[in-house]
Design a protein around this motif. Structure first.
Motif, PDB file in Angstrom:
ATOM      1  N   TYR A  68      39.016  96.536  -3.077  1.00 21.28           N
ATOM      2  CA  TYR A  68      39.338  97.929  -3.387  1.00 21.28           C
ATOM      3  C   TYR A  68      38.271  98.561  -4.281  1.00 21.28           C
ATOM      4  N   TRP A  69      37.779  97.805  -5.235  1.00 27.63           N
ATOM      5  CA  TRP A  69      36.789  98.350  -6.167  1.00 27.63           C
ATOM      6  C   TRP A  69      35.426  98.517  -5.510  1.00 27.63           C
ATOM      7  N   ILE A  70      35.082  97.624  -4.616  1.00 23.76           N
ATOM      8  CA  ILE A  70      33.811  97.773  -3.898  1.00 23.76           C
ATOM      9  C   ILE A  70      33.886  98.992  -2.984  1.00 23.76           C
ATOM     10  N   THR A  71      35.064  99.235  -2.410  1.00 24.71           N
ATOM     11  CA  THR A  71      35.271 100.440  -1.600  1.00 24.71           C
ATOM     12  C   THR A  71      35.143 101.694  -2.462  1.00 24.71           C
ATOM     13  N   VAL A  72      35.747 101.706  -3.635  1.00 21.74           N
ATOM     14  CA  VAL A  72      35.633 102.846  -4.553  1.00 21.74           C
ATOM     15  C   VAL A  72      34.174 103.078  -4.928  1.00 21.74           C
ATOM     16  N   SER A  76      32.052 106.397  -4.077  1.00 25.47           N
ATOM     17  CA  SER A  76      31.444 107.134  -5.193  1.00 25.47           C
ATOM     18  C   SER A  76      29.962 107.358  -4.959  1.00 25.47           C
ATOM     19  N   TYR A  77      29.285 106.349  -4.450  1.00 28.01           N
ATOM     20  CA  TYR A  77      27.861 106.494  -4.152  1.00 28.01           C
ATOM     21  C   TYR A  77      27.625 107.534  -3.056  1.00 28.01           C
ATOM     22  N   MET A  78      28.504 107.561  -2.055  1.00 28.89           N
ATOM     23  CA  MET A  78      28.358 108.561  -0.992  1.00 28.89           C
ATOM     24  C   MET A  78      28.552 109.970  -1.542  1.00 28.89           C
ATOM     25  N   ALA A  92      29.998 105.574 -11.871  1.00 33.41           N
ATOM     26  CA  ALA A  92      30.634 104.659 -10.919  1.00 33.41           C
ATOM     27  C   ALA A  92      30.122 103.237 -11.110  1.00 33.41           C
ATOM     28  N   THR A  93      28.826 103.092 -11.336  1.00 32.60           N
ATOM     29  CA  THR A  93      28.243 101.763 -11.521  1.00 32.60           C
ATOM     30  C   THR A  93      28.795 101.091 -12.769  1.00 32.60           C
ATOM     31  N   VAL A  94      28.867 101.834 -13.863  1.00 32.07           N
ATOM     32  CA  VAL A  94      29.358 101.265 -15.118  1.00 32.07           C
ATOM     33  C   VAL A  94      30.846 100.938 -15.009  1.00 32.07           C
ATOM     34  N   PHE A  95      31.653 101.873 -14.512  1.00 30.70           N
ATOM     35  CA  PHE A  95      33.102 101.651 -14.430  1.00 30.70           C
ATOM     36  C   PHE A  95      33.433 100.492 -13.496  1.00 30.70           C
TER      37      PHE A  95
END
Length: 169
Positions: A68-72, A76-78, A92-95
């Motif tokens: 789920y977090w990798i999907t988020v 976020s990157y998109m 997004a990277t830090v969180f």
């Protein structure tokens, strides 16, 4: 892990933020976001105790599943690419990075994490901390040798924080 999530998140946030080279006024908020991310997966404990009546291990909830977090992170990157925001990429990277660090620490010494979900539903852990009869569960963690790893992380984070505070005065 029991004690080291937030100190490890502090260290990881500082490292990740140094890679983005943002203005200091923005890094303060991103550091706070990283600290929140480092403990966010354990927010499921409220559900675990208040609603689920401890019927399932709390590592089975979505907050402890990396998929789920990798999907988020990917979404976020998109969005960041569409709006052209380096700040959103950093946030997004830090969180999510600190969330994944939390899950890695739970893999090291904890109940395990479903790293291969949705392809495999099994928990992966490195060191298992056995329950001792007639001992409160917190003592099982604190008296296991992996607690020394946690205390080392806490010590490194504390020293780093002190050094940072002294240099900013």
């Amino acid at each position: 892990m029991f004690l080291a999530h937030m100190p490890a998140g502090y260290l990881a946030s500082r490292f990740l933020l140094s890679q983005f080279r943002l203005e200091p006024s923005k890094t303060k908020w991103l550091l706070l976001l990283g600290l929140l991310g480092s403990v966010f997966p354990d927010m499921d404990m409220y559900y675990f105790y208040l609603m689920d009546n401890r019927q399932h291990g709390h590592h089975s909830y979505w907050t402890h599943i990396p998929f789920y977090w990798i999907t988020v992170l990917g979404l976020s990157y998109m969005i960041a690419a569409i709006v052209r925001s380096r700040y959103l990429v950093a946030a997004a990277t830090v969180f999510v990075g600190c969330i994944l660090l939390h899950l890695s620490l739970d893999t090291f010494a904890g109940g395990g994490i479903k790293w291969l979900y949705p392809f495999e539903n099994s928990y992966i852990n490195i060191f298992f901390i056995p329950s001792q009869a007639n001992r409160y569960w917190v003592w099982n963690y604190l008296l296991h040798w992996t607690a020394l790893v946690e205390l080392t992380i806490v010590a490194i984070a504390t020293i780093t924080f002190w050094k940072t505070q002294k240099s900013s005065i």
